[in-house]
Design an enzyme around this catalytic site. Structure first.
Site, mmCIF file in Angstrom:
data_model
loop_
_atom_site.group_PDB
_atom_site.id
_atom_site.type_symbol
_atom_site.label_atom_id
_atom_site.label_comp_id
_atom_site.label_asym_id
_atom_site.label_seq_id
_atom_site.Cartn_x
_atom_site.Cartn_y
_atom_site.Cartn_z
ATOM 1 N N GLU A 181 -14.755 17.266 -12.883
ATOM 2 C CA GLU A 181 -15.199 17.995 -12.332
ATOM 3 C C GLU A 181 -16.048 18.550 -13.390
ATOM 4 O OE1 GLU A 181 -12.328 20.690 -10.942
ATOM 5 O OE2 GLU A 181 -11.229 19.631 -9.200
ATOM 6 N N GLU A 252 -8.256 13.930 -6.496
ATOM 7 C CA GLU A 252 -7.364 14.614 -6.640
ATOM 8 C C GLU A 252 -7.248 15.483 -5.007
ATOM 9 O OE1 GLU A 252 -8.099 19.020 -9.259
ATOM 10 O OE2 GLU A 252 -7.793 17.150 -10.553
#
Ligand SMILES: *[C@@H]1O[C@H](CO)[C@@H](O)[C@H](O)[C@H]1NC(C)=O
Ligand SMILES: *[C@@H]1O[C@H](CO)[C@@H](O)[C@H](O)[C@H]1NC(C)=O
Ligand SMILES: *[C@@H]1O[C@H](CO)[C@@H](O)[C@H](O)[C@H]1NC(C)=O
Ligand SMILES: *[C@@H]1O[C@H](CO)[C@@H](O)[C@H](O)[C@H]1NC(C)=O
Ligand SMILES: *[C@@H]1O[C@H](CO)[C@@H](O)[C@H](O)[C@H]1NC(C)=O
Ligand SMILES: CC(=O)N[C@H]1CO[C@H](CO)[C@@H](O)[C@@H]1O
Length: 802
Positions: A181, A252
């Site tokens: 991320e 995710e």
């Protein structure tokens, strides 16, 4: 050639010949390609340090049974290299054993090396020593950082290679992740952000694992690294792969949102989750979906990051203890089967889509040979859709999956899977005074402290993450002429306990949303010298955001305010320090350390701050998960036989008035049969006599299925059926409720409807009593006469497992 050399050469020949040959994993615009075949892969995150090696086989077996193909895990740098150059891959940190267990059960592995991982894990996975590397800037194009990152990633990759764990070597690892991320923070690094991304990608690719690399939430992931999506709704939000040659991966898909202290759990319904997955497959041609988390587990010790409770994603498909969470697990299992049944058209068919209404879409995948799969998507309220000359009724916010573009095999909003009710059952009370001993932690005064410094020290660089606690103590001279005085303390830590001359005068804490502890209270100073002892507490070090290396904590300003605005700033005065608590230094929670403490009888020591308690208890019989119910405790940490099972903070209630967490998991492998040493450190004040040892079980199961339901493709049966199954070696011992007809309600609240077959209970009892699992077809003929012809009926069964 000497004999030795001959033996070595022969041995090498045997190793090469006997090696399981693997094949590189590749990809194209549709999917990951394993052994030459495009694959639809369902994956679930299970983090090895958040469970125990004894739990891994059963977690993985349940994941496999739930229709998963892949286990995904982060790699936890600070667990593996707590001291620079000293590696630990033992016990819960035995990464290779974890991966081999997955492989042994026929599961692949997605290895997210990071090494920045966030994961609500302390310091996002970075070892604390990294902060002290001169000139370091984390996650940037910075030489010292890149040196250490490359070194660790190489250690991990080489370990995997040595154990032959990459699919290219015949092992289970099919994909790895570098960074995590990063795009969230990239702007903070200016031009060093993009160059770091390029470096990280090429460094990773250069390690030649023979399997692809991905970066999640990194739209510009450099080739050949795949950019993957993270989030709740990648079917709507993902902009797609950054090259037509890359597949659409979801790294995710949150099964709930992680909980924080003081906030209510944020569960996600199985129907919403199933909608999100089907939407991603249909609308973004997703071929890899990972559930974050599939099993959350436990943040043992001090591994949680700031304000994160000890229990992690308890409401994932497998709960904190590894029990199947119902109906989520079963609903997703049926979804996986329905999608995989259409894998051929999904992976090699041509795609068309069209609108079926303002908020309705059809997504169709068709092969040359005529195999077809369709997803009818309804974003609106209940809808009646025409598709290829047939009519389909879709519940609100749902997706129907059509095998051969005709037969509905799954609708995301219709839950056929069984429900269950989990409960905790006390098995041992620790309510006798004589069961307990207490040890009062001494409040330091300015006389005893060894460390003295001018001004307020930064907490993390003083404690080095070895302890949550730092004492700041100062002597303050008060004169009655000053009148009532107020103490002001600003803190960048999480909790502050204020003591005056050894007695507690106040406690405050901040919260996950960024609120910092600010203490501002009148203080009953005595005439002359007073000791102000401030215990600053961290509840985990932060795990997210840019520049973790620059984060600071601890006290920032301390002043005493009198009447008429007279003010004394103590911030820059001389302060006395104590790093950690006396009990921590003694290792009072170990068998050996506890012998060194002068323990007292419990009386007089309940509801006192900074008190250690100890007792012993026997392990509950059987195999059910064991927990401690810490209902009337405040905040602290618990150790069992010397191992920390995590911080607790029962007194921080949520808006609904509940403790953030009151049950604390003790893995059975931490226990011996009898006389387990239980030690608690209580910071705020609590009564240990209210603590109970409990076991967890799913004691009730329930199912409701309509005769109009399409049976799941998980099963061979063509008829709709109520299926019930007890966990934990239990059997169905009674049928609490059964009604074929129009029963109303659900598993927690149910009643007969206007239509009810009197044979219901007898039919269900015959099929289910004494069984571990049973299934009852939802068809009128099974129940004798039709109780209400012409009306669609369903069967609701509530059963007890014991
Ligand atoms: C590839 O296929 C071979 C032979 O069927 C098998 O042994 C191997 O495990 C497969 N590899 C993977 C990564 O699935
Ligand atoms: C069909 O797909 C195209 C391209 O992916 C997209 O732009 C369009 O909005 C889709 N239409 C519908 C009705 O889903
Ligand atoms: C739909 O029905 C019409 C009229 O009966 C027929 O001509 C057409 O082929 C049908 N289409 C499909 C896809 O079945
Ligand atoms: C405390 O303050 C009083 C009055 O200001 C002074 O007389 C006394 O000496 C001080 N005591 C100490 C120990 O500094
Ligand atoms: C069960 O039904 C009751 C009453 O209709 C409702 O309040 C409750 O939310 C339902 N529970 C679930 C899990 O659907
Ligand atoms: C971090 C992140 O991606 N959050 C997103 C998760 O999904 C929700 C719903 O689409 C978004 O609002 C969040 O921004």
């Amino acid at each position: 050639m000497g004999l030795m050399k001959v033996v070595v050469v022969a041995l090498m020949w045997v190793m090469v010949a006997g090696r399981v040959r693997g094949e590189e994993v590749t990809y194209d615009g549709r999917a990951l390609i394993i052994n030459g075949t495009r694959r639809i892969l369902f994956s679930g995150s299970i983090h090895y340090p958040r469970s125990t090696p004894q739990m891994w086989p059963s977690l993985m077996a349940k994941a496999k049974q739930g229709g998963l193909d892949v286990i995904q895990t982060y790699v936890f740098w600070n667990a593996h290299e707590p001291e620079q150059g000293q590696y630990n891959f033992k016990g819960r940190f035995d990464l290779a054993r974890f991966i081999k267990e997955a492989g042994a059960q026929g599961l692949y592995v997605s290895l997210r090396i990071g090494p920045f991982i966030n994961s609500e894990w302390k310091y996002g996975g970075f070892p604390f020593w990294l902060r002290d590397v001169p000139g370091i800037v984390f996650r940037s194009d910075n030489e010292p950082f890149k040196f250490h990152m490359e070194k660790f990633v190489t250690v991990i990759v080489n370990l995997m290679k040595a154990e032959r764990l990459f699919a290219s070597q015949g092992g289970p690892i099919i994909i790895s992740q570098i960074e995590n991320e990063y795009q969230n923070v990239e702007a903070a690094f200016g031009e060093k952000g993009p160059s770091y991304v390029r470096w990280a990608a090429s460094m990773a690719v250069g390690l030649q694992t023979g399997v692809p690399w991905m970066m999640c939430k990194q739209d510009d992931a450099p080739d050949p690294v795949i950019n993957a999506c993270n989030g709740l709704r990648c079917g709507q939000t993902f902009a797609g792969p950054n090259s037509p040659k890359k597949p659409s991966l979801w790294a995710e898909n949150w099964t709930s949102r992680y909980q924080v202290y003081g906030e209510d759990p944020r569960p996600r319904s199985p129907t919403d989750l199933a909608f999100a997955v089907a939407s991603f497959v249909a609308r973004k041609h997703g071929s890899f979906v990972n559930y974050y988390m599939y099993h959350g587990g436990t943040n043992f010790g001090k591994s949680a990051s700031s304000y994160i409770p000890t229990s992690y994603y308890d409401q994932a498909p497998l709960d904190e203890y590894g029990l199947i969470w119902l109906p989520t697990w079963g609903h997703l299992r049926e979804l996986h089967a329905a999608i995989k049944q259409s894998r051929k058209p999904l992976l090699s068919g041509t795609y068309t889509n069209y609108s079926l209404g303002h908020l309705q879409e059809a997504h169709v995948f068709r092969t040359n040979s005529g195999r077809c799969a369709a997803f009818l998507v309804n974003f609106g309220s209940k809808a009646r859709l025409q598709f290829l000359n047939a009519t389909y009724n879709l519940p609100a916010q749902s997706i129907s999956i059509l095998q051969d573009c005709k037969k509905v095999t799954f609708n995301t909003a219709k839950v056929n899977a069984q429900y269950g009710e989990r409960s905790a059952n006390p098995v041992q009370y620790l309510n006798q005074n004589q069961q307990w001993r207490a040890f009062a932690e001494e409040v330091p005064s300015t006389k005893q402290n060894s460390l003295v410094a001018e001004g307020l020290l930064e907490q993390m660089s003083t404690t080095k993450d070895v302890t949550d606690y730092l004492w700041y103590t100062i002597s303050y001279n008060h004169s009655q002429n000053d009148g009532q005085q107020t103490l002001h303390v600003d803190s960048l830590a999480h909790v502050l306990h204020v003591f005056l001359n050894g007695e507690i005068v106040g406690t405050i804490h901040g919260s996950h949303n960024g609120a910092k502890p600010v203490f501002e209270n009148p203080i009953p100073f005595r005439e002359g010298q007073n000791d102000i002892s401030l215990l600053s507490v961290m509840v985990g070090i932060p795990s997210s955001g840019a520049h973790l290396e620059k984060r600071i904590a601890g006290l920032r300003h301390v002043r005493v305010q009198g009447m008429q605005n007279s003010m004394q700033d103590l911030t820059y005065n001389q302060w006395h320090y104590q790093v950690g608590l006396v009990g921590e230094k003694m290792l009072i929670y170990t068998r050996k350390g506890s012998k060194q403490a002068r323990w007292k009888h419990l009386l007089g020591y309940t509801n006192k701050p900074l008190t250690w308690y100890k007792t012993r208890f026997d392990t509950p019989q059987g195999t059910d998960p064991v927990v401690l119910n810490l209902r009337n405790m405040g905040k602290g940490e618990v150790w069992i036989n010397g191992q920390s099972i995590g911080r607790y903070w029962v007194s921080f209630t949520t808006p609904s008035g509940q403790p953030s967490q009151s049950l604390y998991h003790i893995p059975r492998s931490f226990l011996k049969p009898t006389s387990n040493l239980l030690v608690l450190l209580e910071e705020m004040g609590g009564d240990p006599r209210s603590i109970t040892v409990e076991t967890i079980s799913v004691g009730r199961v329930c199912g409701k299925v309509s005769e109009s339901h399409h049976p799941s493709v998980v099963y061979k049966s063509k008829k709709p059926r109520v299926r019930l199954e007890c966990q934990q070696r239990r059997k169905i011992t009674s049928i609490e409720f059964a009604s074929f007809g129009t029963p109303v309600g659900n598993c927690s609240s149910y009643a007969l409807g206007s239509c009810h077959s009197v044979a219901s209970k007898a039919v269900v009892e015959k099929a289910c009593l004494g069984m571990k699992k049973c299934s009852v077809p939802v068809i009128t003929s099974r129940f004798g006469d039709d109780p209400c012809p012409g009306i669609t009926k369903s069967l609701l069964v509530v059963a007890n497992c014991s």
